[in-house]
Design a protein around this motif. Structure first.
Motif, PDB file in Angstrom:
ATOM      1  N   ALA A 166       0.882  -1.171   0.000  1.00  0.00           N
ATOM      2  CA  ALA A 166       0.000   0.000   0.000  1.00  0.00           C
ATOM      3  C   ALA A 166       0.913   1.212   0.000  1.00  0.00           C
ATOM      4  O   ALA A 166       1.635   1.446   0.970  1.00  0.00           O
ATOM      5  N   ILE A 167       0.917   1.961  -1.110  1.00  0.00           N
ATOM      6  CA  ILE A 167       1.859   3.059  -1.288  1.00  0.00           C
ATOM      7  C   ILE A 167       1.120   4.386  -1.180  1.00  0.00           C
ATOM      8  O   ILE A 167       0.141   4.626  -1.902  1.00  0.00           O
ATOM      9  N   PHE A 168       1.592   5.237  -0.279  1.00  0.00           N
ATOM     10  CA  PHE A 168       0.958   6.527  -0.056  1.00  0.00           C
ATOM     11  C   PHE A 168       1.983   7.644  -0.258  1.00  0.00           C
ATOM     12  O   PHE A 168       3.082   7.595   0.298  1.00  0.00           O
ATOM     13  N   VAL A 169       1.598   8.646  -1.053  1.00  0.00           N
ATOM     14  CA  VAL A 169       2.443   9.814  -1.275  1.00  0.00           C
ATOM     15  C   VAL A 169       1.905  10.947  -0.414  1.00  0.00           C
ATOM     16  O   VAL A 169       0.752  11.367  -0.587  1.00  0.00           O
ATOM     17  N   LEU A 170       2.713  11.422   0.525  1.00  0.00           N
ATOM     18  CA  LEU A 170       2.280  12.530   1.372  1.00  0.00           C
ATOM     19  C   LEU A 170       2.361  13.820   0.560  1.00  0.00           C
ATOM     20  O   LEU A 170       3.453  14.271   0.196  1.00  0.00           O
ATOM     21  N   HIS A 171       1.180  14.400   0.291  1.00  0.00           N
ATOM     22  CA  HIS A 171       1.129  15.543  -0.626  1.00  0.00           C
ATOM     23  C   HIS A 171       0.092  16.544  -0.155  1.00  0.00           C
ATOM     24  O   HIS A 171      -1.042  16.178   0.173  1.00  0.00           O
ATOM     25  N   GLU A 172       0.461  17.812  -0.158  1.00  0.00           N
ATOM     26  CA  GLU A 172      -0.406  18.847   0.413  1.00  0.00           C
ATOM     27  C   GLU A 172      -1.668  19.118  -0.400  1.00  0.00           C
ATOM     28  O   GLU A 172      -2.624  19.713   0.116  1.00  0.00           O
ATOM     29  N   ASP A 196      -9.186   2.162   6.141  1.00  0.00           N
ATOM     30  CA  ASP A 196      -9.847   1.336   5.121  1.00  0.00           C
ATOM     31  C   ASP A 196      -8.940   0.236   4.565  1.00  0.00           C
ATOM     32  O   ASP A 196      -9.370  -0.561   3.734  1.00  0.00           O
ATOM     33  N   LEU A 197      -7.704   0.181   5.019  1.00  0.00           N
ATOM     34  CA  LEU A 197      -6.722  -0.745   4.452  1.00  0.00           C
ATOM     35  C   LEU A 197      -6.916  -2.163   4.976  1.00  0.00           C
ATOM     36  O   LEU A 197      -7.122  -2.375   6.173  1.00  0.00           O
ATOM     37  N   ASP A 198      -6.850  -3.119   4.064  1.00  0.00           N
ATOM     38  CA  ASP A 198      -6.883  -4.536   4.445  1.00  0.00           C
ATOM     39  C   ASP A 198      -5.459  -4.947   4.782  1.00  0.00           C
ATOM     40  O   ASP A 198      -4.689  -5.364   3.920  1.00  0.00           O
ATOM     41  N   THR A 199      -5.102  -4.841   6.036  1.00  0.00           N
ATOM     42  CA  THR A 199      -3.713  -5.089   6.432  1.00  0.00           C
ATOM     43  C   THR A 199      -3.309  -6.548   6.259  1.00  0.00           C
ATOM     44  O   THR A 199      -2.134  -6.855   6.074  1.00  0.00           O
ATOM     45  N   ALA A 200      -4.280  -7.465   6.298  1.00  0.00           N
ATOM     46  CA  ALA A 200      -3.963  -8.886   6.131  1.00  0.00           C
ATOM     47  C   ALA A 200      -3.453  -9.176   4.725  1.00  0.00           C
ATOM     48  O   ALA A 200      -2.734 -10.154   4.510  1.00  0.00           O
TER      49      ALA A 200
END
Length: 258
Positions: A178-184, A196-200
């Motif tokens: 799960a890739i997240f870009v921290l962006h303003e 909401d992420l399915d961590t499994a």
């Protein structure tokens, strides 16, 4: 009471009830700097999850013998937390990875982004990587970690896409990363995305932090092309030194580790 913690690959050889002889890498610091002597308890970690606890039997500046009383193993976290930290001036990138280590990051990818002012010239790259590695070790010991973060090689520009693309799953299967870009400019908050992420079904949670000038539109479009999601931390804009650690705190909380 917290015991002094030292780093040595030899911790992996420790067996409870047996003596472990440690070389100058531990003995020199323990005796000369920490003034530790026989009868005192210490922890020795190998950086890969093993922690050996024991009582010092003999101690000199070149050799220390530990009567091991306990050996524990820390398994790898699932999902793993990864910080892609863009190179930044004024040691802000170093501040970021130090705090990230204390918070519990598992892997750090240094990134020379389009707008990175700081750089690792080829002739200094090994020296700069060693500086980052040494800081990760020091921060791990300070925070009493037995499993240290993995530092990867520097990713230059679009090399990051290849690195992260290797963690994507075939179409129709759950994503490996799960890739997240921290962006303003993002509208989706990271806290919502994590809830909401399915961590499994997630191998790694990857947080990407740009340099002082931010992530370029071209980079943002390219990252979105491999499945990365732009996210917002909050109503204020954080510096490159604090954005990654703040995101990691949210991730640790969402995973129930904090």
């Amino acid at each position: 009471m917290s015991l002094p913690v030292f780093h040595s690959p030899q911790a992996a050889e420790a067996v409870a009830g047996r003596a472990l002889t440690l070389g100058e890498d531990v003995a020199g610091h323990a005796v000369r700097v920490r003034r530790i002597g026989p009868g005192e308890e210490i922890d020795v970690v190998d950086g890969h999850g093993t922690r050996a606890r024991g009582t010092v039997a003999t101690a000199s500046a070149t050799e220390l013998t530990l009567d091991v009383t306990e050996v524990a193993a820390t398994p790898e976290a699932t999902p793993r937390l990864v910080l892609v930290q863009a190179l930044a001036k004024g040691d802000r990138d170093l501040q970021a990875i130090e705090a990230a280590t204390e918070i519990g990051v598992d892997e750090i990818i240094p990134w020379a982004a389009d707008r990175s002012i700081a750089d690792w010239p080829a002739k200094k790259q090994a020296k700069m990587a060693a500086k980052w590695e040494n800081l990760l070790t020091a921060a791990s010991l300070q925070s009493r970690r037995s499993r240290f973060p993995v530092l990867t090689e520097l990713a230059r520009g679009a090399e990051l896409l290849t690195r992260l693309g290797e963690g994507t799953a075939p179409e129709g299967e759950p994503p490996a990363d799960a890739i997240f870009v921290l962006h303003e400019t993002a509208e989706l908050r990271l806290s919502t995305a994590l809830a909401d992420l399915d961590t499994a079904a997630t191998a790694r949670i990857v947080l990407i932090v740009g340099p002082e000038g931010g992530i370029s539109d071209r980079e943002l479009a390219s990252l979105s092309g491999i499945g990365a999601t732009p996210v917002l931390l909050g109503d204020t804009v954080l510096r490159s030194s604090s954005a990654g650690p703040a995101g990691l705190v949210l991730a640790q909380n969402s995973l129930g580790r904090w």
